[in-house]
Structure formats: structure tokens, C-alpha cells
Write an enzyme that holds these catalytic residues in place. Structure first.
Site, PDB file in Angstrom:
ATOM      1  N   THR A   1       0.856  -1.190   0.000  1.00 10.40           N
ATOM      2  CA  THR A   1       0.000   0.000   0.000  1.00 10.40           C
ATOM      3  C   THR A   1       0.886   1.232   0.000  1.00 10.40           C
ATOM      4  O   THR A   1       2.029   1.179   0.454  1.00 10.40           O
ATOM      5  CB  THR A   1      -0.938   0.030   1.228  1.00 10.40           C
ATOM      6  OG1 THR A   1      -1.687   1.245   1.230  1.00 10.40           O
ATOM      7  CG2 THR A   1      -0.164  -0.049   2.541  1.00 10.40           C
TER       8      THR A   1
ATOM      9  N   TYR B   1     -12.757   7.956   6.501  1.00 13.41           N
ATOM     10  CA  TYR B   1     -14.094   8.212   7.045  1.00 13.41           C
ATOM     11  C   TYR B   1     -14.122   8.193   8.579  1.00 13.41           C
ATOM     12  O   TYR B   1     -15.207   8.271   9.165  1.00 13.41           O
ATOM     13  CB  TYR B   1     -15.079   7.159   6.501  1.00 13.41           C
ATOM     14  CG  TYR B   1     -15.205   7.162   4.995  1.00 13.41           C
ATOM     15  CD1 TYR B   1     -16.118   7.997   4.355  1.00 13.41           C
ATOM     16  CD2 TYR B   1     -14.411   6.341   4.199  1.00 13.41           C
ATOM     17  CE1 TYR B   1     -16.236   8.010   2.969  1.00 13.41           C
ATOM     18  CE2 TYR B   1     -14.519   6.344   2.812  1.00 13.41           C
ATOM     19  CZ  TYR B   1     -15.428   7.177   2.210  1.00 13.41           C
ATOM     20  OH  TYR B   1     -15.546   7.199   0.848  1.00 13.41           O
TER      21      TYR B   1
ATOM     22  N   ASP C   1      -7.189  -4.453   1.670  1.00 12.65           N
ATOM     23  CA  ASP C   1      -8.181  -3.738   0.872  1.00 12.65           C
ATOM     24  C   ASP C   1      -9.373  -3.533   1.787  1.00 12.65           C
ATOM     25  O   ASP C   1      -9.854  -4.475   2.418  1.00 12.65           O
ATOM     26  CB  ASP C   1      -8.575  -4.480  -0.405  1.00 12.65           C
ATOM     27  CG  ASP C   1      -9.243  -3.501  -1.371  1.00 12.65           C
ATOM     28  OD1 ASP C   1      -8.570  -2.575  -1.839  1.00 12.65           O
ATOM     29  OD2 ASP C   1     -10.454  -3.648  -1.633  1.00 12.65           O
TER      30      ASP C   1
ATOM     31  N   HIS D   1     -11.717  -2.987  12.077  1.00 10.73           N
ATOM     32  CA  HIS D   1     -11.809  -4.001  11.029  1.00 10.73           C
ATOM     33  C   HIS D   1     -10.418  -4.530  10.672  1.00 10.73           C
ATOM     34  O   HIS D   1     -10.211  -5.719  10.504  1.00 10.73           O
ATOM     35  CB  HIS D   1     -12.494  -3.389   9.805  1.00 10.73           C
ATOM     36  CG  HIS D   1     -11.938  -2.042   9.395  1.00 10.73           C
ATOM     37  ND1 HIS D   1     -11.751  -1.017  10.297  1.00 10.73           N
ATOM     38  CD2 HIS D   1     -11.489  -1.561   8.201  1.00 10.73           C
ATOM     39  CE1 HIS D   1     -11.239   0.037   9.664  1.00 10.73           C
ATOM     40  NE2 HIS D   1     -11.068  -0.272   8.397  1.00 10.73           N
ATOM     41  N   ARG D   2      -9.442  -3.612  10.605  1.00  9.23           N
ATOM     42  CA  ARG D   2      -8.072  -3.999  10.221  1.00  9.23           C
ATOM     43  C   ARG D   2      -7.452  -4.881  11.319  1.00  9.23           C
ATOM     44  O   ARG D   2      -6.802  -5.890  11.028  1.00  9.23           O
ATOM     45  CB  ARG D   2      -7.258  -2.704  10.015  1.00  9.23           C
ATOM     46  CG  ARG D   2      -5.908  -2.876   9.401  1.00  9.23           C
ATOM     47  CD  ARG D   2      -5.413  -1.569   8.778  1.00  9.23           C
ATOM     48  NE  ARG D   2      -6.237  -1.185   7.644  1.00  9.23           N
ATOM     49  CZ  ARG D   2      -7.092  -0.141   7.640  1.00  9.23           C
ATOM     50  NH1 ARG D   2      -7.208   0.659   8.673  1.00  9.23           N
ATOM     51  NH2 ARG D   2      -7.822   0.087   6.569  1.00  9.23           N
TER      52      ARG D   2
HETATM   53  P1  IMP Z   1      -8.247   0.933  -0.578  1.00 10.49           P
HETATM   54  O1  IMP Z   1      -8.222  -0.250   0.345  1.00 10.49           O
HETATM   55  O2  IMP Z   1      -6.882   1.445  -0.887  1.00 10.49           O
HETATM   56  O3  IMP Z   1      -9.086   0.685  -1.778  1.00 10.49           O
HETATM   57  O4  IMP Z   1      -8.916   2.171   0.167  1.00 10.49           O
HETATM   58  C1  IMP Z   1      -9.601   2.039   1.334  1.00 10.49           C
HETATM   59  C2  IMP Z   1     -10.406   3.303   1.608  1.00 10.49           C
HETATM   60  O5  IMP Z   1     -11.438   2.956   2.530  1.00 10.49           O
HETATM   61  C3  IMP Z   1      -9.584   4.393   2.279  1.00 10.49           C
HETATM   62  O6  IMP Z   1      -9.038   5.294   1.358  1.00 10.49           O
HETATM   63  C4  IMP Z   1     -10.627   5.064   3.174  1.00 10.49           C
HETATM   64  O7  IMP Z   1     -11.375   5.974   2.413  1.00 10.49           O
HETATM   65  C5  IMP Z   1     -11.514   3.893   3.565  1.00 10.49           C
HETATM   66  N1  IMP Z   1     -11.010   3.255   4.796  1.00 10.49           N
HETATM   67  C6  IMP Z   1     -10.466   2.018   4.928  1.00 10.49           C
HETATM   68  N2  IMP Z   1     -10.104   1.779   6.193  1.00 10.49           N
HETATM   69  C7  IMP Z   1     -10.404   2.893   6.883  1.00 10.49           C
HETATM   70  C8  IMP Z   1     -10.222   3.253   8.243  1.00 10.49           C
HETATM   71  O8  IMP Z   1      -9.680   2.524   9.089  1.00 10.49           O
HETATM   72  N3  IMP Z   1     -10.673   4.480   8.567  1.00 10.49           N
HETATM   73  C9  IMP Z   1     -11.261   5.336   7.686  1.00 10.49           C
HETATM   74  N4  IMP Z   1     -11.409   5.061   6.398  1.00 10.49           N
HETATM   75  C10 IMP Z   1     -10.995   3.836   6.000  1.00 10.49           C
END
Ligand code: IMP
Length: 202
Positions: A7, A157, A70, A183-184
């Protein structure tokens, strides 16, 4: 075990590093592993496909184990949106993306009553080893979407999301508190189980 974070999101790298620090896993950035700054197109239909793709591309590039997250926000009143499109929900990229995404979410939910503002964050983490073996796990965190941004911690968010059982948003909680229930964190705890059941690295 040295693992490359698949990432470019510095917030995600920080959380992955903090959550896994007692896992026997040392997470390093793409840059530290010598992987240049190219985009990986997230064209999968779900979190699982995108997570696997990101980890596989980075592992193949540098030959080291790679871990991808993701993730996204799934809201009930919007039929699951923004979901896998969470990062690019408002079509804005770079430093202003989070603020634009939050404004769009608030606007779309403006007429939705409190009881229907339920949502969950979802994370799918995938660990791909040199040779291609992949282990994946999903974590979710239930909550609700507020009516204004609150707090300055976290990212994305977080200022709009209050986890179930709390009165504060993710952005108002400390990093330790968020990493205890997110969640992570749940996805990584499940991955740790799968890793130990499968005999560890390699
Ligand atoms: P991706 O996994 O790179 O496609 O992007 C995940 C997107 O989900 C992030 O850019 C945030 O907008 C949102 N997101 C994922 N995890 C979190 C979190 O722990 N807090 C707030 N937003 C999150």
C-alpha cells in the site's frame, strides 16, 4: 518475518505496523523494499480480489513476502456504497480526497434518520509469500455514520464513524483504542490464527 506493505497509504502502513508488532512480523514500506511508486489498478469486484492482486503484484516485484489491506466503508442506507470504491468515492485524489469523500457521504445520507445510518468498515488482508502461497482474512467493525465530522485522529471516514458500543468516532478515539477494535485489527488477528494453523511462514 520481514513483510512488505502493499500500500502507499501511510495511515494504513502505520496501523499495520502497530497492530502486527507482536506478531513476529516486521512490516516495511514499498519504498524501503525498493519498489517504485506505481499504481496498482483496483479493478476487482470485491475486497478479496483487490487485496490478493495488490499483495501478489508487490511480492512478484520484489520477491519478498507482501501484505495487502483492501478496505472500505459499507453503509446500509446506500445499498453497501461506497464499499470497494471508498477511496475514490467523490472522484477526488490526493490530499483532498478524504474531505471530499466525507462531504459526499454526508450529503447522500442527509435525509436518512439516525436509526438507519448503520454501517461497517471491512478489511481483507492478504499475505502472499515468495512462490505464490496466499493467506487471506476478513475483519469487520460495525457502527453508525454521524451527521458531522468529529475528531482529528485516524484517516478517511474515521471522523464520521462511531463504532458500536462507543460514543466517540474513530477519529476521537486514540490510535490504541481504534487498533483494539478496528476491522483492520480483526482481519489481522484472524490472519495470525490462519498463519499459525498453517505452520507459519514459507
Ligand atoms: P483501498 O483499500 O486502498 O481501496 O482504500 C480504502 C479506503 O477505505 C480508504 O481510502 C478510506 O477511504 C476507507 N477506509 C479504509 N479503512 C479505513 C479506516 O480505518 N478508517 C477510515 N477510512 C478507511
Amino acid at each position: 518475518m520481514l513483510v512488505v506493505a502493499a500500500t502507499q497509504n501511510a495511515h494504513k502502513i502505520r496501523e499495520l505496523t502497530e497492530i502486527t508488532k507482536d506478531f513476529g512480523m516486521e512490516v516495511i514500506s514499498r519504498a524501503a523494499a525498493g519498489v517504485p511508486d506505481f499504481e496498482i489498478e483496483e479493478d476487482g469486484a470485491g475486497f478479496e480480489e483487490n487485496s490478493l492482486k495488490k499483495a501478489r503484484v508487490i511480492m512478484e516485484y520484489c520477491g519478498m513476502a507482501a501484505i495487502a489491506d483492501d478496505s472500505g466503508l459499507v453503509t446500509d442506507a446506500l445499498g453497501g456504497a461506497p464499499g470497494v470504491l471508498s477511496a475514490r468515492f467523490a472522484g477526488v485524489f490526493g490530499a483532498d480526497a478524504d474531505a471530499a469523500n466525507n462531504r459526499k457521504l454526508l450529503a447522500l445520507l442527509s435525509d436518512v434518520p439516525d436509526a438507519e445510518r448503520t454501517a461497517r468498515f471491512v478489511s481483507v488482508v492478504t499475505l502472499v509469500f515468495p512462490g505464490g502461497r496466499a493467506l487471506a482474512a476478513r475483519g469487520e467493525c460495525e457502527g453508525r455514520i454521524g451527521r458531522e465530522e468529529k475528531g482529528s485522529g485516524g484517516f478517511g471516514y474515521d471522523p464520521l464513524f462511531t463504532p458500536l458500543g462507543f460514543e466517540k468516532t474513530f477519529a476521537e478515539l486514540s490510535a490504541e483504542e481504534k487498533n483494539g477494535i478496528s476491522h483492520r485489527a480483526r482481519a489481522l488477528a484472524a490472519l495470525r490464527e490462519i498463519l499459525s494453523e498453517s505452520g507459519g511462514a514459507g
